[in-house]
Design a protein around this motif. Structure first.
Motif, PDB file in Angstrom:
ATOM      1  N   LYS A 166       0.814  -0.913   0.097  1.00  0.00           N
ATOM      2  CA  LYS A 166      -0.298   0.198  -0.322  1.00  0.00           C
ATOM      3  C   LYS A 166       0.991   1.258  -0.143  1.00  0.00           C
ATOM      4  O   LYS A 166       0.574   2.042  -0.805  1.00  0.00           O
ATOM      5  CB  LYS A 166      -0.792   0.159   0.866  1.00  0.00           C
ATOM      6  CG  LYS A 166      -1.735   1.241   0.801  1.00  0.00           C
ATOM      7  CD  LYS A 166      -2.969   1.108  -0.019  1.00  0.00           C
ATOM      8  CE  LYS A 166      -3.787   2.370   0.299  1.00  0.00           C
ATOM      9  NZ  LYS A 166      -4.409   2.166  -0.913  1.00  0.00           N
TER      10      LYS A 166
ATOM     11  N   GLU B 215      -3.137  -0.978  -5.109  1.00  0.00           N
ATOM     12  CA  GLU B 215      -4.400  -1.713  -5.055  1.00  0.00           C
ATOM     13  C   GLU B 215      -4.692  -2.892  -4.791  1.00  0.00           C
ATOM     14  O   GLU B 215      -5.847  -3.235  -3.991  1.00  0.00           O
ATOM     15  CB  GLU B 215      -5.056  -0.954  -6.059  1.00  0.00           C
ATOM     16  CG  GLU B 215      -5.018   0.711  -6.615  1.00  0.00           C
ATOM     17  CD  GLU B 215      -5.624   1.045  -7.410  1.00  0.00           C
ATOM     18  OE1 GLU B 215      -7.437   0.481  -7.228  1.00  0.00           O
ATOM     19  OE2 GLU B 215      -5.617   0.961  -8.654  1.00  0.00           O
TER      20      GLU B 215
ATOM     21  N   ARG C 265      -9.141 -10.935   5.770  1.00  0.00           N
ATOM     22  CA  ARG C 265      -9.964  -9.189   5.901  1.00  0.00           C
ATOM     23  C   ARG C 265      -9.272  -8.269   6.759  1.00  0.00           C
ATOM     24  O   ARG C 265      -9.931  -7.468   6.175  1.00  0.00           O
ATOM     25  CB  ARG C 265     -11.025  -9.528   5.753  1.00  0.00           C
ATOM     26  CG  ARG C 265     -11.950 -11.092   4.851  1.00  0.00           C
ATOM     27  CD  ARG C 265     -13.255 -11.525   5.452  1.00  0.00           C
ATOM     28  NE  ARG C 265     -13.661 -12.777   3.949  1.00  0.00           N
ATOM     29  CZ  ARG C 265     -13.719 -13.749   4.265  1.00  0.00           C
ATOM     30  NH1 ARG C 265     -13.546 -13.506   6.164  1.00  0.00           N
ATOM     31  NH2 ARG C 265     -14.030 -15.099   3.653  1.00  0.00           N
TER      32      ARG C 265
ATOM     33  N   ARG D 252      -8.364  -4.801   4.839  1.00  0.00           N
ATOM     34  CA  ARG D 252      -9.417  -3.225   5.161  1.00  0.00           C
ATOM     35  C   ARG D 252      -8.464  -2.310   5.685  1.00  0.00           C
ATOM     36  O   ARG D 252      -8.570  -1.484   5.361  1.00  0.00           O
ATOM     37  CB  ARG D 252     -10.165  -4.241   5.871  1.00  0.00           C
ATOM     38  CG  ARG D 252     -11.389  -2.737   6.281  1.00  0.00           C
ATOM     39  CD  ARG D 252     -12.652  -3.331   7.470  1.00  0.00           C
ATOM     40  NE  ARG D 252     -13.211  -4.418   6.403  1.00  0.00           N
ATOM     41  CZ  ARG D 252     -12.967  -5.250   7.943  1.00  0.00           C
ATOM     42  NH1 ARG D 252     -12.173  -5.303   9.144  1.00  0.00           N
ATOM     43  NH2 ARG D 252     -13.510  -6.733   7.558  1.00  0.00           N
TER      44      ARG D 252
ATOM     45  N   ASP E 103      -6.748  -1.067   3.382  1.00  0.00           N
ATOM     46  CA  ASP E 103      -7.144  -0.272   1.993  1.00  0.00           C
ATOM     47  C   ASP E 103      -6.796  -0.837   1.248  1.00  0.00           C
ATOM     48  O   ASP E 103      -5.983  -0.238  -0.023  1.00  0.00           O
ATOM     49  CB  ASP E 103      -7.194   1.157   2.478  1.00  0.00           C
ATOM     50  CG  ASP E 103      -8.741   1.620   1.223  1.00  0.00           C
ATOM     51  OD1 ASP E 103      -9.144   0.669   0.367  1.00  0.00           O
ATOM     52  OD2 ASP E 103      -7.794   2.989   0.725  1.00  0.00           O
TER      53      ASP E 103
ATOM     54  N   VAL F 222      -6.382  -4.986  -1.326  1.00  0.00           N
ATOM     55  CA  VAL F 222      -7.243  -5.657  -1.852  1.00  0.00           C
ATOM     56  C   VAL F 222      -6.232  -6.970  -2.168  1.00  0.00           C
ATOM     57  O   VAL F 222      -4.645  -7.196  -2.344  1.00  0.00           O
ATOM     58  CB  VAL F 222      -7.675  -6.173  -3.803  1.00  0.00           C
ATOM     59  CG1 VAL F 222      -7.941  -7.799  -4.107  1.00  0.00           C
ATOM     60  CG2 VAL F 222      -9.110  -5.123  -3.779  1.00  0.00           C
TER      61      VAL F 222
ATOM     62  N   THR G  17      -9.421 -11.355  -0.941  1.00  0.00           N
ATOM     63  CA  THR G  17     -10.868  -9.622  -0.645  1.00  0.00           C
ATOM     64  C   THR G  17     -10.164  -8.893  -0.026  1.00  0.00           C
ATOM     65  O   THR G  17      -8.370  -8.290   0.149  1.00  0.00           O
ATOM     66  CB  THR G  17     -10.651 -10.749   1.136  1.00  0.00           C
ATOM     67  OG1 THR G  17     -11.482 -10.706   2.288  1.00  0.00           O
ATOM     68  CG2 THR G  17      -9.148 -10.485   1.469  1.00  0.00           C
ATOM     69  N   GLY G  18     -10.656  -7.922  -0.016  1.00  0.00           N
ATOM     70  CA  GLY G  18     -10.343  -6.336   0.326  1.00  0.00           C
ATOM     71  C   GLY G  18     -11.791  -5.509   0.262  1.00  0.00           C
ATOM     72  O   GLY G  18     -12.410  -5.774  -0.355  1.00  0.00           O
ATOM     73  N   PRO G  19     -11.195  -4.143   0.238  1.00  0.00           N
ATOM     74  CA  PRO G  19     -12.867  -3.082  -0.455  1.00  0.00           C
ATOM     75  C   PRO G  19     -13.255  -3.786  -1.779  1.00  0.00           C
ATOM     76  O   PRO G  19     -12.590  -3.670  -2.933  1.00  0.00           O
ATOM     77  CB  PRO G  19     -12.139  -2.209  -0.380  1.00  0.00           C
ATOM     78  CG  PRO G  19     -10.282  -1.755   0.766  1.00  0.00           C
ATOM     79  CD  PRO G  19      -9.684  -4.047   0.088  1.00  0.00           C
ATOM     80  N   GLY G  20     -14.639  -4.143  -1.463  1.00  0.00           N
ATOM     81  CA  GLY G  20     -15.275  -3.991  -2.834  1.00  0.00           C
ATOM     82  C   GLY G  20     -14.741  -5.262  -3.260  1.00  0.00           C
ATOM     83  O   GLY G  20     -15.786  -5.643  -4.282  1.00  0.00           O
TER      84      GLY G  20
END
Length: 264
Positions: free
Chosen positions: A29, A34, A66, A70, A73, A75, A96-99
């Protein structure tokens, strides 16, 4: 979009392996990624018992991944083991990740080079993709890379990039095969290939025994026309690459292998 590949060495301790995931997810990150990809068997390295740690996708290990995703921020794609039938597990990729929430069970089991994955693992049956940042990603695991049909199936589902998480077995010519196959699957499907493997344990002073595949490194990002854009050596490391869906579109205009193929 920017992606990262975390070439790590995991071991028997599933909690310690989560610490590795958290460390590299934060670094990814910080580098602007992303998406961060971890190898097959991130949950626990091969050569250790698997049945006793296999858990469903809503179990404590996956839940911790997860939370890491999160908090950072980002995936995360990571290899884990979920319950199979009887006294077997499934070799699963968790996404797994945002959205984003997806998974894939390894279809082609590694019954080769003196290792019999099918003794302890049930095979998956379906291709799986997910979308992030305007790019659709297909999923594959290690031995899958030797089977072009899965990558074509992912492309038929809209994949513009294929992620391959591996714990590649060592041996004469095996690194060359890994590199060759990553490039071949990219050209077969005019997709990016993100090939993320376990690092060679010897680089960390870790001795391994038996025939279990424990990693050789050489993770790579390959362009849709087969150019190696980034590659690591055998040791641990974090690699970044920028993907562009327009590059895939341009490659497919130049080399329309998907459009030109015959189905038999």
């Amino acid at each position: 979009m920017r992606v990262a590949l975390a070439q790590v060495v995991t071991g028997r301790d599933i909690s310690g392996n989560l610490d590795i995931v958290e460390k590299y997810a934060r670094k990814a990150k910080e580098g602007g990624a992303e998406l961060v990809v971890f190898p097959e068997a991130t949950m626990r390295a091969f050569g250790n018992s698997l049945l006793d740690i296999a858990e469903p996708l809503d179990g404590p290990w996956a839940t911790r991944v997860r939370r890491i995703a999160r908090a950072a921020d980002i995936v995360i794609v990571a290899g884990m083991f979920t319950p199979g039938d009887g006294r077997k597990v499934r070799n699963t990729l968790l996404v797994t990740g945002p959205g984003v929430e997806a998974s894939y069970d390894k279809i082609h089991l590694f019954d080769a080079f003196g290792f019999a994955e099918s003794d302890t693992v049930d095979a998956g049956t379906r291709a799986s993709t997910f979308e992030l940042g305007g790019i659709r990603f297909g999923l594959a695991t290690c031995y899958d890379i030797r089977f072009p049909a899965l990558f074509t199936a992912n492309a038929d589902l809209g994949a513009e990039a294929n992620i391959v998480c591996a714990s590649w077995g060592s041996g004469p010519g095996k690194v060359d095969q890994w590199r060759l196959l990553a490039r071949a699957r990219a050209v077969d499907t005019t997709t990016y290939v993100l090939a993320c493997g376990q690092a060679d344990p010897a680089t960390e002073g870790i001795e391994t025994k038996g025939s279990a595949p424990t990693g050789v490194g050489h993770s790579a990002v390959v362009s849709p026309l087969g150019e190696v854009l980034e590659e690591l050596d055998a040791g641990t490391g974090l690699m970044f690459a920028d993907l562009d869906a327009a590059v895939v579109k341009e490659a497919r205009a130049k080399l329309p292998v998907l459009a030109n193929r015959h189905k038999f």
